[in-house]
Design an enzyme around this catalytic site. Structure first.
Site, PDB file in Angstrom:
ATOM      1  N   ASP A   1      51.367 110.027 -35.834  1.00  0.00           N
ATOM      2  CA  ASP A   1      50.700 109.036 -36.683  1.00  0.00           C
ATOM      3  C   ASP A   1      49.192 109.278 -36.697  1.00  0.00           C
ATOM      4  OD1 ASP A   1      50.721 106.477 -38.246  1.00  0.00           O
ATOM      5  OD2 ASP A   1      49.514 105.803 -36.543  1.00  0.00           O
TER       6      ASP A   1
ATOM      7  N   LYS B   1      46.689 110.482 -39.985  1.00  0.00           N
ATOM      8  CA  LYS B   1      45.424 109.829 -40.362  1.00  0.00           C
ATOM      9  C   LYS B   1      44.269 110.820 -40.349  1.00  0.00           C
ATOM     10  CE  LYS B   1      47.081 105.362 -38.711  1.00  0.00           C
ATOM     11  NZ  LYS B   1      47.044 104.356 -37.630  1.00  0.00           N
TER      12      LYS B   1
ATOM     13  N   LEU C   1      39.536  98.431 -42.273  1.00  0.00           N
ATOM     14  CA  LEU C   1      38.202  98.983 -42.011  1.00  0.00           C
ATOM     15  C   LEU C   1      37.775  99.901 -43.164  1.00  0.00           C
ATOM     16  CD1 LEU C   1      38.535  99.981 -38.233  1.00  0.00           C
ATOM     17  CD2 LEU C   1      37.381  97.976 -39.173  1.00  0.00           C
TER      18      LEU C   1
END
Length: 344
Positions: free
Chosen positions: A206, A210, A141
């Site tokens: 995680d 990000k 993306l």
């Protein structure tokens, strides 16, 4: 450009497949390596054959030797990292100093201490090379590139909010009050939707990494430990030796989760595991949202990221789609490799 690929696992193999299937005549694959073996060539490897060739032969992997294959050549060589290795990430500054551009799917380098984060950008600029990492957030993306374009054209980020984990997206898009959360996690694990140890998904780190990467794009000098993380792991989960033991432990809390979901359903609300950065504060938590929220209709394992900016203050700029999987991640890596052709 000459390509040097480290990491031929799921994403690396998919990248080789895409290179082999598509006409990438400006890209010459000159080096391929795993954590144990490497192959180097003065000509171009066939991406369709190099995987099998590496299984059958190859020298012991040595990063310095791997990088020395180019001699004094400068400006058109790209190091591609499809590993999850901290050791490789820590070598990035030295790799940039040797005249390589870097394209990475490995998010570790961008989440190490802020001084190291800054040194990567300084070394890339000093050496006239590029450092690209689109696949760090949202796989293929266009999340990071969109954000960089907003900032480079003078926009100001007010807030970043997202469902950044395909695994957690799937779990909470699927979960109903009739289900046991532990059974859903176990089924997701069996179908390959989680890490081999689901605790690595459920602890929220995680997602925090990000979010940190995106927050740092705004200029925030944040460290990972500055992010408030609400783990989904029940107390005592981390100390359990086996994954099966953990899943059994998780089952003890199914009733508690069922009550939460039933309450949400009665209010016509849904749970989403959301990372948010606003007013210099970053947090990751399970949130109950209503129909008015842009994440309410999220389905499957999709990622969704919403940017509220000076230009998009009321209706946020939203990016949504598959945010995990080898094919889309490898495509994101290839997009960055192609950017090196333009930049260099």
């Amino acid at each position: 450009i000459d390509l040097y690929l480290v990491g031929v696992g799921t994403v690396g193999n998919e990248l080789l497949s895409i290179l082999g299937e598509s006409n990438q005549d400006q890209i010459c694959l000159k080096g391929v390596a795993t954590s144990k073996k490497m192959l180097l060539s003065e000509s171009c490897f066939d991406p369709n054959k190099i995987g099998n060739k590496l299984k059958e032969s190859g020298d012991k992997f040595d990063l310095d030797e791997f990088l020395d294959n180019t001699g004094e050549q400068k400006g058109n060589k790209v190091f591609v990292d499809c590993t999850a290795s901290t050791a490789v990430s820590q070598k990035y500054t030295a790799i940039l100093d040797r005249g390589f551009s870097i394209v990475t799917a490995n998010k570790i380098a961008n989440t190490l201490d802020y001084g190291f984060y800054q040194s990567l950008r300084e070394n890339a600029s000093k050496n006239g090379v590029s450092f690209f990492y689109e696949a760090n957030v949202g796989a293929g993306l266009p999340v990071i590139s969109t954000m960089q374009n907003l900032l480079s054209t003078g926009d100001k980020i007010i807030s970043i909010e997202g469902v950044f984990s395909g695994t957690l997206s799937y779990l909470f898009n699927t979960l109903t009050a009739k289900m046991n959360f532990s059974e859903l996690v176990n089924n997701a694990k069996s179908n390959g939707f989680t890490e081999p140890d689901p605790r690595q998904d459920l602890n929220g780190l995680d997602v925090a990494r990000k979010l940190l990467i995106l927050a740092r794009e705004t200029g925030a000098e944040l460290e990972l430990e500055d992010i408030i993380v609400e783990s989904l792991l029940p107390t005592g989960s981390e100390s359990i030796d086996s994954v099966d033991g953990f899943l059994k432990h998780l089952g003890q809390f199914d009733g508690e989760m069922r009550v939460k979901v039933k309450e949400a359903e009665a209010q016509n609300k849904r749970f989403r595991f959301i990372g948010k950065y606003e007013d210099e504060n970053a947090s990751v938590s399970l949130q109950k949202i209503g129909r008015e929220h842009p994440f309410y209709e999220l389905q499957g394992s999709d990622n969704i990221i919403a940017f509220r900016t000076r230009r998009y203050p009321n209706q946020p700029l939203v990016i949504k789609g598959a945010g995990a999987g080898a094919a889309v991640t490898a495509a994101g890596v290839l997009g960055d490799i192609q950017q090196c052709l333009v930049s260099n």
